[in-house]
Design an enzyme around this catalytic site. Structure first.
Site: not given
Length: 288
Positions: A54, A196
């Protein structure tokens, strides 16, 4: 009667132009996929995921013609940076190096791009949105495309399989030691969807959220006549103070009241407040 007919014609033309504009805007901006928080008890078996680092960069969507933030704001990158990019949707992060977000956001926010600064920026692609293909196939496709283009500033975010939860934690620790923010888990079989999703998960050693600065608390001791802590209110309406993570510059020139900040924390206290809350940075709404 003629006036009425003329009015109707004008109304229909304006409606058509507006509709076309809306359609064009919808086509220009791909649906952005947002990660949920990884929880081992709710996730698929770890072997079902492709895992990557990430990156703590600026999210950037390439529409095939424009480079946009996740909310659709134009990123003013140099022409040499965007001109050779392919005529397909790409999703990724603009990135310089670990622990360099403040400098990166300054580079990206500049209305007139500075070539010398952008020479340090790379576009790290982690998806090529396509609602018909599973992520594993999309990964193969964007890897093949980027390898073929061979551009120095266009990079593939590598994905890998891990065999077990312990191997996942080992990989997380390895990445953290090199300055990474955490890991991202892509469900290999999942097709792309906006919003999401549980098919895209983030794993970090801490949680982070946003809050609004509602007050400044005075410092004591060596921080006398400076900021001691920020009084903030988060999205759940909780009010608390954040005193750690602030630099000397932050204490001399604290974020103004009304500013949105990002803070990190580890779980919750018995009262339900974020535990070990620590200031990370002012949230740059221009880059949302």
């Amino acid at each position: 009667m003629q006036l009425v007919q003329r009015f109707i014609r004008v109304f229909l033309i304006l409606t058509l132009l507006t509709f076309n504009g809306i359609v064009h805007a919808a086509q220009a901006m791909p649906p952005v996929q947002l990660a949920s928080v990884y929880k081992s008890e709710n996730a698929e078996p770890i072997s079902a995921y492709l895992v990557s680092e990430k990156f703590d960069g600026v999210r950037a969507i390439w529409t095939g013609t424009e480079l946009l933030t996740r909310s659709g704001n134009l990123i003013n990158a140099p022409e040499w940076f965007t001109a050779p990019l392919p005529d397909v949707w790409l999703d990724g992060e603009l990135w310089t190096t670990h622990q360099d977000f403040a400098r990166l956001s300054g580079i990206v926010r500049t209305q007139t791009p500075v070539d010398e600064e952008w020479q340090h920026v790379s576009y790290r692609v982690f998806d090529m949105p396509d609602k018909k293909l599973p992520f594993e196939q999309r990964y193969q496709n964007y890897t093949r495309l980027i390898t073929k283009l061979d551009l120095p500033h266009l990079k593939t975010v590598k994905q890998q399989r891990v065999a077990s939860d312990s191997a996942l934690q080992d990989l997380l620790q390895q990445k953290l030691e090199h300055g990474a923010e955490g890991l991202i888990l892509h469900l290999a079989s999942a097709k792309h969807q906006g919003g999401r999703t549980e098919a895209l998960l983030k794993l970090k050693p801490y949680d982070d959220e946003e809050a609004v600065v509602i007050g400044h608390l005075p410092g004591k001791g060596k921080y006398t006549h400076q900021l001691g802590a920020l009084r903030v209110k988060n999205d759940r309406g909780q009010i608390f103070a954040i005193g750690s993570g602030l630099s000397d510059q932050d204490r001399l020139n604290p974020p103004a009241i009304g500013t949105v900040i990002t803070y990190r924390y580890q779980g919750y206290t018995k009262k339900g407040l974020p535990r070990f809350a620590r200031f990370l940075r002012i949230r740059d709404t221009e880059l949302d």
